[in-house]
Structure formats: structure tokens, C-alpha cells
Design a protein around this motif. Structure first.
Motif, PDB file in Angstrom:
ATOM      1  N   ALA A   6      11.537   7.628 -16.152  1.00  0.00           N
ATOM      2  CA  ALA A   6      12.695   6.742 -16.290  1.00  0.00           C
ATOM      3  C   ALA A   6      13.680   7.304 -17.305  1.00  0.00           C
ATOM      4  O   ALA A   6      14.895   7.282 -17.086  1.00  0.00           O
ATOM      5  N   LEU A   7      13.141   7.849 -18.417  1.00  0.00           N
ATOM      6  CA  LEU A   7      14.010   8.407 -19.458  1.00  0.00           C
ATOM      7  C   LEU A   7      14.791   9.607 -18.928  1.00  0.00           C
ATOM      8  O   LEU A   7      15.986   9.756 -19.198  1.00  0.00           O
ATOM      9  N   VAL A   8      14.097  10.453 -18.165  1.00  0.00           N
ATOM     10  CA  VAL A   8      14.757  11.618 -17.580  1.00  0.00           C
ATOM     11  C   VAL A   8      15.874  11.158 -16.639  1.00  0.00           C
ATOM     12  O   VAL A   8      16.998  11.663 -16.671  1.00  0.00           O
ATOM     13  N   PHE A   9      15.571  10.136 -15.836  1.00  0.00           N
ATOM     14  CA  PHE A   9      16.552   9.598 -14.902  1.00  0.00           C
ATOM     15  C   PHE A   9      17.773   9.080 -15.654  1.00  0.00           C
ATOM     16  O   PHE A   9      18.914   9.361 -15.276  1.00  0.00           O
ATOM     17  N   ILE A  10      17.534   8.352 -16.750  1.00  0.00           N
ATOM     18  CA  ILE A  10      18.634   7.796 -17.542  1.00  0.00           C
ATOM     19  C   ILE A  10      19.491   8.926 -18.126  1.00  0.00           C
ATOM     20  O   ILE A  10      20.727   8.884 -18.091  1.00  0.00           O
ATOM     21  N   ALA A  11      18.806   9.983 -18.623  1.00  0.00           N
ATOM     22  CA  ALA A  11      19.528  11.116 -19.192  1.00  0.00           C
ATOM     23  C   ALA A  11      20.439  11.762 -18.146  1.00  0.00           C
ATOM     24  O   ALA A  11      21.612  12.058 -18.421  1.00  0.00           O
ATOM     25  N   LEU A  12      19.874  11.959 -16.962  1.00  0.00           N
ATOM     26  CA  LEU A  12      20.658  12.553 -15.873  1.00  0.00           C
ATOM     27  C   LEU A  12      21.840  11.661 -15.508  1.00  0.00           C
ATOM     28  O   LEU A  12      22.952  12.144 -15.255  1.00  0.00           O
ATOM     29  N   ALA A  13      21.613  10.357 -15.492  1.00  0.00           N
ATOM     30  CA  ALA A  13      22.670   9.400 -15.146  1.00  0.00           C
ATOM     31  C   ALA A  13      23.811   9.466 -16.155  1.00  0.00           C
ATOM     32  O   ALA A  13      24.993   9.453 -15.784  1.00  0.00           O
ATOM     33  N   ILE A  14      23.437   9.595 -17.437  1.00  0.00           N
ATOM     34  CA  ILE A  14      24.476   9.677 -18.475  1.00  0.00           C
ATOM     35  C   ILE A  14      25.280  10.971 -18.297  1.00  0.00           C
ATOM     36  O   ILE A  14      26.519  10.978 -18.348  1.00  0.00           O
ATOM     37  N   ARG A  15      24.529  12.073 -18.070  1.00  0.00           N
ATOM     38  CA  ARG A  15      25.171  13.368 -17.869  1.00  0.00           C
ATOM     39  C   ARG A  15      26.159  13.294 -16.697  1.00  0.00           C
ATOM     40  O   ARG A  15      27.302  13.768 -16.781  1.00  0.00           O
ATOM     41  N   ALA A  16      25.742  12.624 -15.612  1.00  0.00           N
ATOM     42  CA  ALA A  16      26.562  12.534 -14.410  1.00  0.00           C
ATOM     43  C   ALA A  16      27.774  11.634 -14.608  1.00  0.00           C
ATOM     44  O   ALA A  16      28.819  11.832 -13.985  1.00  0.00           O
ATOM     45  N   SER A  17      27.639  10.647 -15.499  1.00  0.00           N
ATOM     46  CA  SER A  17      28.692   9.634 -15.592  1.00  0.00           C
ATOM     47  C   SER A  17      29.872  10.076 -16.458  1.00  0.00           C
ATOM     48  O   SER A  17      30.918   9.461 -16.437  1.00  0.00           O
ATOM     49  N   GLY A  18      29.717  11.122 -17.269  1.00  0.00           N
ATOM     50  CA  GLY A  18      30.854  11.487 -18.110  1.00  0.00           C
ATOM     51  C   GLY A  18      30.683  12.849 -18.754  1.00  0.00           C
ATOM     52  O   GLY A  18      29.801  13.622 -18.374  1.00  0.00           O
ATOM     53  N   THR A  19      31.466  13.086 -19.759  1.00  0.00           N
ATOM     54  CA  THR A  19      31.465  14.402 -20.385  1.00  0.00           C
ATOM     55  C   THR A  19      30.626  14.459 -21.663  1.00  0.00           C
ATOM     56  O   THR A  19      30.275  15.527 -22.133  1.00  0.00           O
ATOM     57  N   GLY A  20      30.362  13.309 -22.236  1.00  0.00           N
ATOM     58  CA  GLY A  20      29.686  13.275 -23.549  1.00  0.00           C
ATOM     59  C   GLY A  20      28.258  13.769 -23.481  1.00  0.00           C
ATOM     60  O   GLY A  20      27.665  13.859 -22.412  1.00  0.00           O
ATOM     61  N   PRO A  21      27.680  14.113 -24.681  1.00  0.00           N
ATOM     62  CA  PRO A  21      26.284  14.551 -24.750  1.00  0.00           C
ATOM     63  C   PRO A  21      25.315  13.390 -24.529  1.00  0.00           C
ATOM     64  O   PRO A  21      25.664  12.237 -24.752  1.00  0.00           O
ATOM     65  N   VAL A  22      24.107  13.718 -24.109  1.00  0.00           N
ATOM     66  CA  VAL A  22      23.108  12.690 -23.802  1.00  0.00           C
ATOM     67  C   VAL A  22      22.565  12.060 -25.082  1.00  0.00           C
ATOM     68  O   VAL A  22      22.386  10.858 -25.195  1.00  0.00           O
ATOM     69  N   LEU A  23      22.285  12.941 -26.075  1.00  0.00           N
ATOM     70  CA  LEU A  23      21.715  12.437 -27.325  1.00  0.00           C
ATOM     71  C   LEU A  23      22.802  12.202 -28.362  1.00  0.00           C
ATOM     72  O   LEU A  23      23.714  13.022 -28.500  1.00  0.00           O
ATOM     73  N   VAL A  24      22.742  11.080 -29.022  1.00  0.00           N
ATOM     74  CA  VAL A  24      23.707  10.754 -30.062  1.00  0.00           C
ATOM     75  C   VAL A  24      23.293  11.425 -31.360  1.00  0.00           C
ATOM     76  O   VAL A  24      22.147  11.333 -31.786  1.00  0.00           O
ATOM     77  N   VAL A  25      24.221  12.155 -31.971  1.00  0.00           N
ATOM     78  CA  VAL A  25      23.948  12.724 -33.290  1.00  0.00           C
ATOM     79  C   VAL A  25      24.990  12.182 -34.249  1.00  0.00           C
ATOM     80  O   VAL A  25      26.191  12.368 -34.048  1.00  0.00           O
ATOM     81  N   ARG A  26      24.544  11.479 -35.275  1.00  0.00           N
ATOM     82  CA  ARG A  26      25.490  10.835 -36.170  1.00  0.00           C
ATOM     83  C   ARG A  26      24.956  10.872 -37.593  1.00  0.00           C
ATOM     84  O   ARG A  26      23.767  10.720 -37.819  1.00  0.00           O
TER      85      ARG A  26
END
Lengths: 85, 151
Positions: free
Chosen positions: B119-139
Motif C-alpha cells: 500500500a505504501l509503495v502504491f501511495i508513493a507511486l500515486a504521489i509521484r504520478a500526481s505532480g512534480t514534488g518529491p515523495v518524501l517530505v524533508v523539512r
């Protein structure tokens, strides 16, 4: 004739040390678990005695040498160290 | 009048003397029972493996004390002795509980990580597909107490 008993009972130790039972038994219990003292039952059966058996304590070889070492350590302290109280 | 008062006083005196005697006898009769109860209660506080031994040992200790009051004092001592002796066992129990808790934490989180991985892999791929931003938040984050940075 009963054979000589090995060691002395908790009641004897309480009398000799003037420690209350509530203080003495936790100490004996810890010393025994640490192997400094050992204890065994009175040899006679309680049925023949008509009362519960006494349990006799005896200091072990390890316990004796450790106790002696601990005592030496206290003796070797300088008076200033011992005067803290 | 004075005679009646004297008689009354005499009667009251006899009555109270008998009553006190009765009370003392009653109390003396109860002491062995009270001692037994106290010892039993003390034994109940000890770790299971030590109960039989100390029950007999403490009964014999009380046996060696001559007076009734002395026996009672010693018996009350057993009460505090047993709570100290079970305190050690109590710490061991707390330590055991901590180990079990930590084990459960690691075990359950490990299992849920493995189960959720697809599920996590799927979510990561979905985020990647939905826009330009990185998958992991670094702050950057300020940690108040140590003033060091944590990502």
C-alpha cells in the motif's frame, strides 16, 4: 539424643543482633540469595517435635570472606570519610 | 442513704473488676488467632516459591518467643518483612512487563510494516504520478531542548 544443629535460627539471630523481625528476614533472604549464608531445616520431623521446625542459618565460605573483605574496607577508611555522619 | 451508696459502689467495683478480668482473658484467648492471621497474611505477600518455607520458619520463630505480646510484635514484623521481600519480586515483575511490552512493540510494528508495504509503495507511486514534488517530505525542525536540528 539429637545431633548438633547446623547454625542458628532466625529467632536466635534476632536476639543476638537486636534486629526486629521485619528488618532481619529481608536481610537474611537477600544474603541467602547472594550465597553469603545458607539455611536448612531442623533435622527432626515436625510430627515428632509437636511444633514447626526451626530453620538454621550458617555463613558460607564465600560469605565469610566477602564479609571480612567488606569489614577491612570500612576499617581502612580514613577518619574524615567515616566522619560524614 | 450512705449505706446504699456504699453498696452500689461495692457492686460497681466488683462488676468492673470481673469485666476487666473477662476482657483480659478474652484478649489473651484471641492473641494466638490474631498471630496466625497476621502470619498467613504476611505469607500471602511472598513469592509463591517461598511461602511454604517461611510459613514454617516464621511459625517456629513465634514459637521461640516467650510472651504473648512479644509474639504479636514479632508477627507484625513479618508483615513488613514480607512486603520488603516481595518488593524485590515486584521489581522483577515490572522488568518482565517492560520486556514483553517492548517485544510486542517491535513485533506488531514489524508485521504491520510488512503488511502495509504494498500500500505504501502504491501511495508513493500515486504521489509521484500526481505532480512534480518529491515523495518524501524533508523539512527542518527545531528541537527545543537540545537546539539541534532533526529531519
Amino acid at each position: 539424643m539429637s545431633p548438633p544443629q547446623p547454625g542458628i535460627s532466625g529467632a536466635d539471630i534476632a536476639r543476638a543482633t537486636r534486629l526486629a523481625s521485619g528488618t532481619l528476614y529481608p536481610i537474611l533472604f537477600r544474603l541467602e540469595q547472594a550465597g553469603w549464608v545458607e539455611s536448612r531445616w531442623e533435622t527432626e520431623e515436625p510430627r515428632n517435635l509437636g511444633r514447626p521446625r526451626r530453620r538454621f542459618y550458617q555463613i558460607t565460605g564465600v560469605g565469610a570472606s566477602r564479609a571480612r573483605a567488606a569489614f577491612q574496607e570500612v576499617v581502612s577508611f580514613s577518619p574524615e570519610v567515616l566522619a560524614w555522619h | 442513704m450512705a449505706l446504699i451508696a456504699a453498696c452500689l459502689l461495692f457492686l460497681v467495683g466488683i462488676l468492673s473488676a470481673t469485666l476487666t478480668g473477662l476482657m483480659t482473658d478474652e484478649f489473651k484467648a484471641w492473641i494466638p488467632w490474631i498471630i496466625q492471621r497476621i502470619i498467613r497474611r504476611s505469607i500471602g505477600r511472598l513469592p509463591q516459591t517461598q511461602r511454604k518455607r517461611f510459613e514454617e520458619e516464621w511459625r517456629s520463630h513465634v514459637n521461640e518467643i516467650p510472651g504473648e505480646v512479644g509474639k504479636l510484635v514479632v508477627a507484625f514484623g513479618f508483615l513488613s518483612a514480607s512486603s520488603k521481600m516481595s518488593a524485590n519480586a515486584g521489581y522483577a515483575r515490572i522488568a518482565a512487563v517492560r520486556i514483553v511490552k517492548r517485544g510486542l512493540d517491535v513485533f506488531l510494528s514489524g508485521i504491520s510494516l510488512v503488511l502495509l508495504a504494498p500500500a505504501l509503495v502504491f501511495i508513493a507511486l500515486a504521489i509521484r504520478a500526481s505532480g512534480t514534488g518529491p515523495v518524501l517530505v524533508v523539512r527542518e525542525r527545531l528541537v527545543h531542548r537540545t537546539d539541534s536540528y532533526l529531519y
